[in-house]
Design an enzyme around this catalytic site. Structure first.
Site, PDB file in Angstrom:
ATOM      1  N   LYS A 128      19.947 -47.175 -35.930  1.00 15.90           N
ATOM      2  CA  LYS A 128      19.460 -46.502 -37.136  1.00 15.90           C
ATOM      3  C   LYS A 128      20.367 -45.342 -37.511  1.00 15.90           C
ATOM      4  CE  LYS A 128      16.668 -43.314 -39.316  1.00 15.90           C
ATOM      5  NZ  LYS A 128      16.594 -41.840 -39.238  1.00 15.90           N
ATOM      6  N   ASP A 146      13.412 -46.741 -40.080  1.00 15.30           N
ATOM      7  CA  ASP A 146      12.728 -45.995 -39.035  1.00 15.30           C
ATOM      8  C   ASP A 146      11.252 -46.383 -39.047  1.00 15.30           C
ATOM      9  OD1 ASP A 146      11.676 -44.748 -41.269  1.00 15.30           O
ATOM     10  OD2 ASP A 146      12.740 -42.864 -40.953  1.00 15.30           O
TER      11      ASP A 146
END
Length: 224
Positions: A128, A146
């Site tokens: 991420k 997320d």
């Protein structure tokens, strides 16, 4: 007799969400303050389990002392930890910041690498974080996901993914590649403003109500 509104089909949901977010947020600003790819990388690393607002409060002091890898390695991990303590997980994050700065100097001439393989090899940098840097520093189409985007994507019927990896895959399939980087930020801003963890349970905000007007119960998330 009043006819109840019907839920949108998936293609209709995708089109509505895309158009509504674009209308609300246009070209969304990057929420983490930074100067260049290196300071963005550090800010994104600090944002793990921390709000962007808190990160933006902490990084001015850190970057005043060290805004480059060569300056950062002159600080000790303890020096870094004292500054970043409000962001949480400071022992791990300070060690990661110090070591990744050393690696950038040792292996990349002090520059942040422009590919996932080398970014994800850096301490404290997961997929991420690497995706955010690739998108926001280098303009590479990615779709960072997320837990917040994962939650909204499930509420809006865009995925049944049990984790962020599966949700990222489904969002990339749903939206054209040229929209990925902006949509990532637009979903974040919409979630903060309208579809929060406590303020909307899948039945409250405009997008949830439009996509599923007959939803009677809170949306339960699919989990691994």
């Amino acid at each position: 007799m009043t006819v109840a509104p019907t839920a949108l089909g998936k293609a209709e949901r995708i089109a509505f969400i895309d158009q509504r977010l674009e209308a609300l947020y246009g070209t969304p600003p990057i929420p983490l303050n930074h100067i260049d790819p290196y300071t963005l990388l550090i800010a994104v690393l600090l944002s793990a389990q921390c709000t962007d607002e808190r990160v933006n409060q902490v990084t001015p002091e850190l970057f005043a002392l060290a805004s480059t890898p060569s300056a950062m390695v002159t600080l000790s991990p303890e020096d870094i930890r004292q500054i970043i303590r409000p962001c949480g997980l400071s022992p791990q994050k300070s060690k990661a910041i110090h070591r990744l700065s050393e690696i950038l100097l040792e292996q990349h001439q002090g520059a942040v690498p422009r590919d996932f393989e080398h970014l994800e090899a850096l301490p404290g940098v997961g997929h991420k974080t690497a995706s955010v840097v690739m998108a926001q520093a280098f303009g590479v189409p990615t779709f960072p996901v997320d837990t917040h985007i994962h939650r909204l994507a499930q509420r809006w019927g865009l995925t049944r993914g049990r984790n962020v990896t599966e949700t990222e895959r489904d969002l990339k399939r749903a939206f054209p590649i040229h929209r990925w980087n902006d949509l990532h930020l637009q979903i974040i801003y919409y979630g903060r403003e309208f579809c929060t963890a406590r303020g909307c349970d899948g039945r409250v905000c405009e997008i949830c109500r439009t996509c599923y007007p007959n939803r009677k119960h809170p949306k339960r998330l699919h989990k691994a």
